[in-house]
Design a protein around this motif. Structure first.
Motif, mmCIF file in Angstrom:
data_model
loop_
_atom_site.group_PDB
_atom_site.id
_atom_site.type_symbol
_atom_site.label_atom_id
_atom_site.label_comp_id
_atom_site.label_asym_id
_atom_site.label_seq_id
_atom_site.Cartn_x
_atom_site.Cartn_y
_atom_site.Cartn_z
ATOM 1 N N CYS A 1 -2.568 -5.150 -4.217
ATOM 2 C CA CYS A 1 -1.968 -3.816 -4.201
ATOM 3 C C CYS A 1 -3.060 -2.795 -3.936
ATOM 4 O O CYS A 1 -4.034 -2.716 -4.685
ATOM 5 N N SER B 1 0.848 -1.192 0.000
ATOM 6 C CA SER B 1 0.000 0.000 0.000
ATOM 7 C C SER B 1 0.879 1.236 0.000
ATOM 8 O O SER B 1 2.076 1.178 0.317
ATOM 9 N N CYS C 1 -5.912 -5.396 -7.533
ATOM 10 C CA CYS C 1 -5.772 -3.996 -7.096
ATOM 11 C C CYS C 1 -7.023 -3.575 -6.344
ATOM 12 O O CYS C 1 -8.127 -3.871 -6.784
ATOM 13 N N LEU D 1 -3.407 0.223 -4.597
ATOM 14 C CA LEU D 1 -2.826 1.246 -5.469
ATOM 15 C C LEU D 1 -3.698 1.353 -6.719
ATOM 16 O O LEU D 1 -4.460 0.439 -7.029
ATOM 17 N N LEU E 1 -6.307 -8.001 -11.879
ATOM 18 C CA LEU E 1 -5.535 -7.292 -12.910
ATOM 19 C C LEU E 1 -4.812 -8.244 -13.856
ATOM 20 O O LEU E 1 -4.960 -8.159 -15.068
ATOM 21 N N VAL F 1 0.091 0.051 -10.818
ATOM 22 C CA VAL F 1 0.467 -1.361 -10.728
ATOM 23 C C VAL F 1 0.841 -1.905 -12.103
ATOM 24 O O VAL F 1 1.797 -2.668 -12.247
ATOM 25 N N THR G 1 -4.724 1.096 -10.536
ATOM 26 C CA THR G 1 -4.373 0.058 -11.519
ATOM 27 C C THR G 1 -3.233 0.539 -12.414
ATOM 28 O O THR G 1 -2.346 -0.235 -12.759
ATOM 29 N N ASP H 1 -8.877 -0.083 -4.930
ATOM 30 C CA ASP H 1 -8.785 1.380 -5.076
ATOM 31 C C ASP H 1 -8.757 2.070 -3.718
ATOM 32 O O ASP H 1 -9.061 1.473 -2.686
ATOM 33 N N VAL I 1 6.628 -3.888 -4.553
ATOM 34 C CA VAL I 1 5.932 -4.683 -5.578
ATOM 35 C C VAL I 1 6.900 -5.692 -6.195
ATOM 36 O O VAL I 1 6.568 -6.869 -6.367
#
Ligand code: SAH
Length: 565
Positions: A49, A6, A75, A51, A86, A56, A53, A77, A37
């Motif tokens: 994640c 994060s 992912c 994060l 993803l 990433v 998209t 949001d 990552v």
């Protein structure tokens, strides 16, 4: 392990909720995001994640290799509204992970893999090894182009929208196909082959593996269809056999020498008889659960010309059909269990009463063969379901409520032999659905009694009603009254009234959890049988059952509730 990454404090808060929910499955990666990552990608099977998209995508793009080995990436949001699968939707399990993450965080899973979106099973999610033009054939299925299924062996596949012929082919085969088709064809590898192995003490892994591989190759069979290595109990821990099985990715299955000695084989011999007590290990172990012998016993060849230390034999076992007996619940879609839904989508053949099929038709996958019949055709449904499973299909036999309660499970299983696999999925039966509507009528001992004397003599039913009356047990009547059967309910209530007060609460629930649900609470004396029909269950309380605040309550018998305050 699932790596969690994060950047913001909102992301960290969501990350911590997930870490707290799955302490053993997750690992938090701190520090600069790009570096986190990268490390997680190398170390974890999956990533979540917190994060954007876009971020990433940029970070993982240079790390991506192959979709069969890359980790699945999800992912979430900043607002925690969406869990986006993803990459690695199937192979990396990101689609399933997105759904799980969604459940924990209250986020909407976002899955864009085409096969999932239209309800087709992905060719790589069938649980079978797959080779060939997976992308091309999947696209053809999605585009509705004709795809033929060529099944050389039977195997209970989920439904696939296949046609009789076509430019594309799915071949279900355990045979070696060389070269592997590059275009328009996939090979699905069912685990149909059993390799029986015998080995002297200390037989080297390579000698055993070499023998097995040569036997398969010479017979034109694929190692990817091997289901198990089979041998005698005494060899369960023989290192070479254990290691060979590991290298093939299959389990070792063992049998007692006595059991193997009873299997008739073409090539018995004296050596194993003196060593382990059966005249055949490889052939007998391969044939122990039936099947056809494709490769009779053959011995390993040693480079030094010394006596062989391993034997093997290969048998093809026909795929076992699969019969799922699935309860649909009382009617409402949200009372259908997720497991029931999964089994409906797993089946390529659906058998059931037409009105129940209508209840779940929208859940079925394209290509499902639906065999529906009307009321009264129970025998036909039971036989059809079992016969289809015996042919090797994946069959779902459905019933409302619980399929085992006054329904299809028992007539079907009475017809079934041990050559099929049976999976039962419980459902919310009418008595429970009605109980929840009425209050808590089943808080103490209770029985269900069907008043249908179609298949049960009335004397038997009456005896059971009397026993329940005498034992002061709460009774739920199924099949209480129909147009042609109207005297049984009054008679049964009269028997209960011999042992219970006229004011005993009685709950009547019609169409529980369906659109036109209705219920009322009355008493043994006041119940008007004319208000009861076949869509209804009637629950009669015991001598302690009370109406409290408009609800039917059978006391559990707690002392703290009985004593004066
Ligand atoms: N397998 C079903 C029962 C089949 S017998 C189950 O487990 O629920 C059929 C009888 O069940 C009907 O005559 C009625 O008495 C009862 N029944 C089934 N569904 C019902 C519902 N939604 N509401 C009320 N009664 C129901």
């Amino acid at each position: 392990m699932i790596g969690l990454i994060s950047a913001t404090s909102a992301g960290a808060a969501a990350r911590d909720r997930l870490a707290a929910a799955w302490p053993d499955r997750t690992r938090v990666y701190d520090g600069p995001v790009a570096d986190a990552v990268r490390r997680a990608f190398g170390e974890c099977g999956q990533l979540v994640c917190f994060l954007a998209t876009g971020a990433v995508v940029r970070l993982v793009a240079p790390l991506l290799g192959d979709k069969t080995t890359d980790p699945g990436v999800v992912c979430v949001d900043e607002a925690g509204r969406f869990a986006v699968s993803l990459v690695g939707g199937h192979g990396g399990g990101a689609n399933a992970l997105a759904r799980e993450v969604g459940e924990v965080l209250g986020a909407e899973p976002v899955v864009t893999t085409a096969t999932d979106a239209v309800g087709l099973p992905g060719l790589d999610t069938l649980g079978l090894p797959v080779e060939g033009d997976v992308a091309g054939v999947t696209r053809a299925l999605l585009d509705g182009e004709p795809v033929a299924l060529e099944a050389e062996v039977s195997w209970p596949l989920p439904p696939l929208p296949v046609t009789d012929g076509g430019a594309y082919t799915i071949r279900l085969t355990d045979r070696l196909v060389e070269p592997v088709p590059a275009e328009r064809e996939v090979l699905l590898r069912p685990p149909t082959l059993v390799v029986g192995v015998g080995a002297s003490k200390g037989a080297p892994t390579d000698e055993i593996l070499g023998l097995v591989e040569a036997a398969l190759r010479d017979a034109g069979l694929s190692a990817r269809s091997v289901a198990e290595l089979a041998t005698v109990d005494a060899k369960a821990d023989e290192p070479g056999i254990v290691a060979a099985a590991e290298r093939l990715g299959v389990p070792v299955v063992t049998y007692g020498a006595e059991e193997l000695a009873r299997v008739s084989v073409p090539n018995p011999s004296d050596a194993p008889l003196t060593a382990v007590g059966t005249p055949s290990v490889a052939e007998a172990a391969a044939l122990a659960r039936g099947g056809r012998l494709l490769v009779p016993k053959r011995k390993s060849e040693r480079p030094d010309g010394r006596p062989a230390m391993a034997t093997c034999a290969v048998v093809r076992r026909p795929g076992r059909g699969r019969l799922a007996v699935v309860g649909l619940g009382p009617g409402a879609r949200d009372l259908l269990t997720p497991r029931a839904e999964a089994e409906l989508r797993r089946a390529s053949v659906l058998v059931g009463l037409d009105q129940y099929v209508d209840q779940i038709r929208d859940l079925l996958r394209p290509g499902t063969r639906v065999l529906e019949s009307g009321l009264g055709a129970e025998e036909e449904r039971a036989r059809t379901a079992v016969a289809e499973a015996r042919k090797g299909h994946a069959v779902a036999l459905i019933g409302s409520g619980d399929a085992g309660v006054y329904a299809m499970a028992s007539p079907a299983l009475a017809e079934a032999s041990d050559d099929i696999d049976v999976i039962g999925v419980p459902g919310v039966t009418a008595a429970l659905a009605a109980g929840a509507i009425l209050g808590a009528p089943l808080g103490h001992d209770h029985v269900s009694i069907s008043l249908s004397d179609l298949h049960t003599p009335w004397e038997v039913i009456e005896r059971r009603v009397r026993a329940a009356a005498e034992a002061d047990i709460v009774v739920t009547f199924y099949n209480p009254r129909s147009r042609g059967r109207d005297w049984q309910l009054p008679k049964a209530l009269a028997i209960l009234a011999e042992h219970r007060e006229p004011a005993t609460p009685v709950g009547v629930v019609r169409n529980a959890s369906r659109a036109d649900e209705s219920s009322r609470l009355t008493t043994l004396a006041a119940l008007d049988p004319a208000t009861v029909d076949m869509m209804t269950v009637v629950t009669v309380g015991n001598t302690a059952t009370r109406e409290i605040a408009g609800r039917m309550v059978t006391p559990r018998g707690y002392r703290w509730q009985e004593e004066p305050k």
